[in-house]
Design a protein around this motif. Structure first.
Motif, mmCIF file in Angstrom:
data_model
loop_
_atom_site.group_PDB
_atom_site.id
_atom_site.type_symbol
_atom_site.label_atom_id
_atom_site.label_comp_id
_atom_site.label_asym_id
_atom_site.label_seq_id
_atom_site.Cartn_x
_atom_site.Cartn_y
_atom_site.Cartn_z
ATOM 1 N N PHE A 11 63.023 -19.022 60.394
ATOM 2 C CA PHE A 11 63.024 -17.947 59.403
ATOM 3 C C PHE A 11 62.064 -18.301 58.277
ATOM 4 O O PHE A 11 62.043 -19.428 57.794
ATOM 5 C CB PHE A 11 64.429 -17.749 58.840
ATOM 6 N N ARG A 12 61.260 -17.323 57.847
ATOM 7 C CA ARG A 12 60.307 -17.490 56.752
ATOM 8 C C ARG A 12 60.349 -16.273 55.852
ATOM 9 O O ARG A 12 60.609 -15.169 56.314
ATOM 10 C CB ARG A 12 58.870 -17.573 57.273
ATOM 11 N N MET A 13 60.012 -16.490 54.576
ATOM 12 C CA MET A 13 59.809 -15.364 53.670
ATOM 13 C C MET A 13 59.026 -15.833 52.458
ATOM 14 O O MET A 13 59.028 -17.008 52.110
ATOM 15 C CB MET A 13 61.129 -14.729 53.256
ATOM 16 N N LEU A 14 58.343 -14.887 51.844
ATOM 17 C CA LEU A 14 57.624 -15.113 50.606
ATOM 18 C C LEU A 14 58.270 -14.280 49.505
ATOM 19 O O LEU A 14 58.851 -13.232 49.772
ATOM 20 C CB LEU A 14 56.160 -14.670 50.718
ATOM 21 N N ALA A 15 58.103 -14.736 48.276
ATOM 22 C CA ALA A 15 58.491 -13.965 47.101
ATOM 23 C C ALA A 15 57.307 -13.981 46.158
ATOM 24 O O ALA A 15 56.750 -15.040 45.879
ATOM 25 C CB ALA A 15 59.715 -14.578 46.435
ATOM 26 N N GLY A 16 56.901 -12.824 45.671
ATOM 27 C CA GLY A 16 55.795 -12.754 44.729
ATOM 28 C C GLY A 16 54.438 -12.725 45.400
ATOM 29 O O GLY A 16 54.321 -12.500 46.602
#
Length: 183
Positions: free
Chosen positions: A12-17
């Motif tokens: 699982f991966r995610m970015l914020a901003g």
């Protein structure tokens, strides 16, 4: 799954901003990410869109909260963002409902970054034009370019144990560093 928390799955991966954000319009896409001028160790507000324009005796803090909701299908997408969402309100709302197809609630993740600013606690050390002297390492002088990256790789069950023991209330499973150690 809306009522309970789903554990992260390997991959699982995610970015914020957005590290490349430099304008107020770009910053408006991520209202959760704002710097704050720390007046003491308990300061958390007010947050501003830009770097502070005054002396920050205890540094500059930027919180980078990650999305709390996932689409339930994808562990990642090309943008590292399309499979996740903030609460339905569109802001950092840890108890808010997930919107539409983002019906899997995730544990709250947040990076808290504190920058030491003591060398700038005298306005005479600031630029002659009166502008603030701060810059992120990504050459951002605005304060808009905050970004956090999350990749889940753990193979053990430590995070699940923390979730099962209500670690957000009384956490004996995970240790929290002191403010000084974190700084």
């Amino acid at each position: 799954m809306q009522d309970g928390l789903a554990n992260f799955q390997p991959g699982f991966r995610m970015l914020a901003g957005d590290a490349s954000a430099r304008t107020e319009e770009e910053a408006d896409r991520y209202p959760q990410l704002r710097p704050a001028c720390l007046q003491n160790t308990n300061t958390r507000f007010p947050k501003t869109k830009n770097f502070p324009t005054d002396i920050c005796p205890f540094g500059i803090m930027s919180n980078v909260p990650f999305s709390r909701c996932r689409d339930g299908t994808n562990l990642d997408t090309e943008s590292h963002m399309d499979h996740v969402s903030y609460a339905a309100s569109g802001t950092f709302d840890p108890q808010g409902p997930c919107p539409g197809d983002f019906n899997v609630r995730l544990p709250q993740l947040m990076h808290e970054v504190v920058g030491e600013t003591n060398p700038f606690n005298d306005h005479r050390t600031w630029p002659d034009d009166g502008s603030q002297p701060f810059v992120w390492s990504i050459k951002d002088t605005t304060g808009h370019g905050a970004q956090g990256d999350w990749v889940f790789r753990r193979k053990d069950d430590l995070r699940q144990k923390a979730m099962d023991t209500a670690c957000h209330v009384n956490c004996v499973t995970l240790a929290t560093p002191s403010f000084q150690a974190g700084n």
